[in-house]
Design an enzyme around this catalytic site. Structure first.
Site, PDB file in Angstrom:
ATOM      1  N   SER A   1       0.752  -1.238  -0.113  1.00 58.29           N
ATOM      2  CA  SER A   1       0.097  -0.254   0.025  1.00 58.29           C
ATOM      3  C   SER A   1       0.910   1.264  -0.012  1.00 58.29           C
ATOM      4  O   SER A   1       1.751   1.451  -0.943  1.00 58.29           O
ATOM      5  CB  SER A   1      -0.824   0.001   1.227  1.00 58.29           C
ATOM      6  OG  SER A   1      -1.793   0.902   0.950  1.00 58.29           O
TER       7      SER A   1
ATOM      8  N   ASP B   1      -8.993  -6.363  -4.368  1.00 58.55           N
ATOM      9  CA  ASP B   1      -8.661  -5.067  -3.722  1.00 58.55           C
ATOM     10  C   ASP B   1      -9.134  -4.166  -4.678  1.00 58.55           C
ATOM     11  O   ASP B   1      -8.482  -3.791  -5.857  1.00 58.55           O
ATOM     12  CB  ASP B   1      -6.966  -5.082  -3.677  1.00 58.55           C
ATOM     13  CG  ASP B   1      -6.340  -3.728  -3.130  1.00 58.55           C
ATOM     14  OD1 ASP B   1      -7.236  -2.588  -3.181  1.00 58.55           O
ATOM     15  OD2 ASP B   1      -5.305  -3.672  -3.107  1.00 58.55           O
TER      16      ASP B   1
ATOM     17  N   HIS C   1      -8.156  -4.836   0.258  1.00 58.92           N
ATOM     18  CA  HIS C   1      -6.668  -4.341   0.140  1.00 58.92           C
ATOM     19  C   HIS C   1      -6.213  -5.016   1.374  1.00 58.92           C
ATOM     20  O   HIS C   1      -4.916  -5.206   1.049  1.00 58.92           O
ATOM     21  CB  HIS C   1      -7.020  -2.767   0.455  1.00 58.92           C
ATOM     22  CG  HIS C   1      -5.714  -1.993   0.419  1.00 58.92           C
ATOM     23  ND1 HIS C   1      -4.829  -2.099  -0.690  1.00 58.92           N
ATOM     24  CD2 HIS C   1      -5.202  -1.390   1.225  1.00 58.92           C
ATOM     25  CE1 HIS C   1      -3.987  -1.233  -0.536  1.00 58.92           C
ATOM     26  NE2 HIS C   1      -3.806  -0.694   0.694  1.00 58.92           N
TER      27      HIS C   1
END
Lengths: 375, 205
Positions: free
Chosen positions: A154, A319, A352
């Site tokens: 991320s 995601d 995610h």
């Protein structure tokens, strides 16, 4: 019970850096400190160092546990440890808390030496580039001239990418997991709703709530609830909570009825007690600003022209916040520069947050990649 | 280290040498449907090539990682949009053509992305296949060991069929090599006696 594959009890370390940190915004921090942890041993050639970059709400405590609290397990303990995919028997792994954070490194809750008061709203806006610079200072402090790998998921993946642009000679491998080359408008929109929740809390006091001995808990709680929803997938929420009711029947009111409501409120409350509101604002802004292609008229391939590292890019099918398509943009730019790159799109239902999960196939891939890194 | 030893399939794939013979040292290669990455690894080790594999199967992808080659997780059927035009010296499709749904599309993509394409496939015109068809059964040749109902191979062709498709796709055949079931070259009646076919081709422009 002690996990035999855990790095065990760890102690955070602290470094004071008196060289000014020139920020992308034009401001600077004259001096700052960083808190970090290390796992494994640095080899004689100093060639086995791996930097782990944390995501939005992360910190330096990547693996292991603190002596005083057996529940304080590091956020990526399933990935980092002896015999784990990022094997501390082989690698010297470093976790660091970024400036602007709230877990020990200089941030809004720190005291500004110029004023003797908390930085609060006065803490300068920090970017991914600024963090890479601070991490480079830490590397220098540790005597590490080149990382075997810089790894992140991320927002951490964005830092790994930025490393290859700012210090191409200092990164042999970059593992860019569940990341994107820049946020979409939808992502920025989510971030701004989160920020508005915090900034419109009556107890925010323009970011100077420290002086009032209070916290914008309600705002931070809402911000986290919103964020949490976007990091999960519809499927994973359905599987975990469905429409289950807390008390077995509808109450036709606005108290907690569905399990998902209870879960989100609990997560929000927990987060509001642990995380600094100003840090949350800064971290989401850093996400919004990240766009290495901006200086090249949006041409990401041009941005990566300086990069030399070998790349592993990983995305997860569910995601939707940092979708596989976004990772493919990164891969395409790397291919256009004839860089060594492997890309895997992993089937996962966790959204995610998949990058934090112990999905066997995901871990096998990272392990296989890391095992092939020569040190 | 962990249990990451990958059994080398090179000994089992003498066709690799036939492909390698066409590839000049240092070439930039794209291997479509690269399987466990053995061909790319072989080319890297014997021809010093730089390249990428493309693979969709999870287990194969993991084997590629263990083989230490660059591999991109991608569905060939979705095209090769990640790859720029004319960006490879050779684009290889080794014994995968028969399992591709959009055959013409993939040949067009190979012509777009590569300066040259190399395709190998099991020749359905091979005499043993013909004998099995004449005897009334669908062939199960050694190169395609599947029954008709469970085969991933949906587009089987002969040398003549493939050459006709190249014509249709505006591809100029530069070289052809045909092997028998002992992996020896076949020059006489190749469409009847050849088990495996290799073609090197380019776009007519």
């Amino acid at each position: 019970m002690q996990d035999s594959k855990s790095v065990g009890v760890v102690i955070p370390q602290f470094v004071q850096i008196d060289k000014p940190l020139q920020l992308k915004s034009g401001l600077s921090l004259d001096s700052y400190h960083l808190v970090y942890e290390t796992y494994g041993q640095l080899n004689a050639a100093y060639s086995n160092a791996v930097l782990i970059c944390h995501a939005l709400s992360g910190n330096h405590h990547v693996a292991g546990v603190y002596a005083e609290n057996e529940k304080s397990i590091g956020w990526w303990d399933n990935m980092v440890g002896p015999g784990k995919p990022i094997d501390t028997n082989r690698f010297f792994v470093i976790g660091v808390n970024n400036p602007g954070g709230c877990h020990g490194s200089t941030g809004p809750a720190s005291v500004d030496p110029h004023t003797g008061k908390h930085y609060g709203a006065g803490f300068p806006v920090v970017t991914v580039e600024d963090w890479v610079e601070a991490q480079a200072q830490l590397a220098e402090h540790l005597g590490i001239e080149q990382f075997a790998a810089v790894v992140g998921g991320s927002l951490g993946g964005m830092q790994a990418m930025q490393w290859t642009l700012d210090y191409p000679e200092k990164v042999r491998h970059a593992l860019v997991i569940a990341a994107a080359p820049k946020l979409t408008a939808q992502n920025i929109a989510f971030n701004d709703v989160a920020r508005q929740a915090i900034m419109t809390d009556q107890e925010f006091y323009g970011g100077n709530f420290y002086a009032y001995d209070t916290l914008p808990r309600r705002g931070l709680r809402l911000a986290r609830m919103l964020g949490h929803i976007t990091y999960l997938s519809d499927d994973s929420m359905a599987a975990k909570f469905g429409r289950s009711l807390r008390n077995g029947e509808l109450s036709f009111g606005f108290d907690v009825e569905f399990e998902i409501e209870s879960y989100l409120r609990y997560q929000g409350d927990k987060f509001a007690d642990l995380f600094d509101a100003n840090s949350y604002l800064l971290m989401t802004k850093a996400l919004d600003y990240f766009d290495p292609a901006a200086a090249y008229n949006g041409d990401l391939s041009a941005a990566f022209r300086v990069a030399k590292a070998n790349f592993l890019v990983i995305s997860f099918t569910s995601d939707w916040r940092f979708s596989p398509e976004r990772s493919r943009e990164i891969v395409k730019a790397l291919l256009n520069n004839e860089l060594n790159v492997s890309y895997a799109e992993i089937t996962s239902s966790y959204g995610h947050d998949s990058f934090l999960m112990t999905t066997p196939y995901y871990h096998q891939l990272v392990r296989a990649y890391m095992d092939n890194i020569s040190i | 280290m962990t249990d990451t030893t990958v059994p080398s399939t090179i000994a089992l794939r003498p066709d690799f040498a036939a492909i390698a013979a066409w590839i000049h040292p240092g070439a930039k290669i794209l291997d479509l449907g690269c399987g466990d990455g053995s061909l790319l690894r072989y080319l890297r080790d014997t021809r010093n090539v730089f390249g990428y594999g493309v693979e969709i199967d999870d287990d194969n992808l993991l084997s590629c990682f263990r083989n230490g080659i660059n591999v991109i997780h991608n569905d060939l059927e979705a095209g090769l949009s990640s790859f720029a035009s004319d960006s490879f010296d050779f684009v290889i499709l080794s014994q995968t053509l028969q399992a591709v749904r959009h055959t013409e599309g993939i040949i067009q993509e190979i012509l777009r992305v590569g300066k040259e394409g190399i395709i190998s496939f099991p020749n359905f015109g091979y005499w043993k296949n013909r004998v099995q068809v004449i005897s009334g059964r669908m062939p199960v040749p050694e190169t395609l060991p599947y029954n008709w109902y469970d085969t991933p191979n949906i587009h089987l062709c002969t040398l003549d069929d493939f050459e006709a498709l190249c014509q249709q796709c505006n591809a100029r055949i530069l070289e052809r090599s045909v092997m028998n079931n002992h992996y020896r070259p076949v020059n006489f009646l190749p469409n009847l006696r050849g088990m495996l076919a290799f073609y090197r081709f380019e776009s007519k422009g």
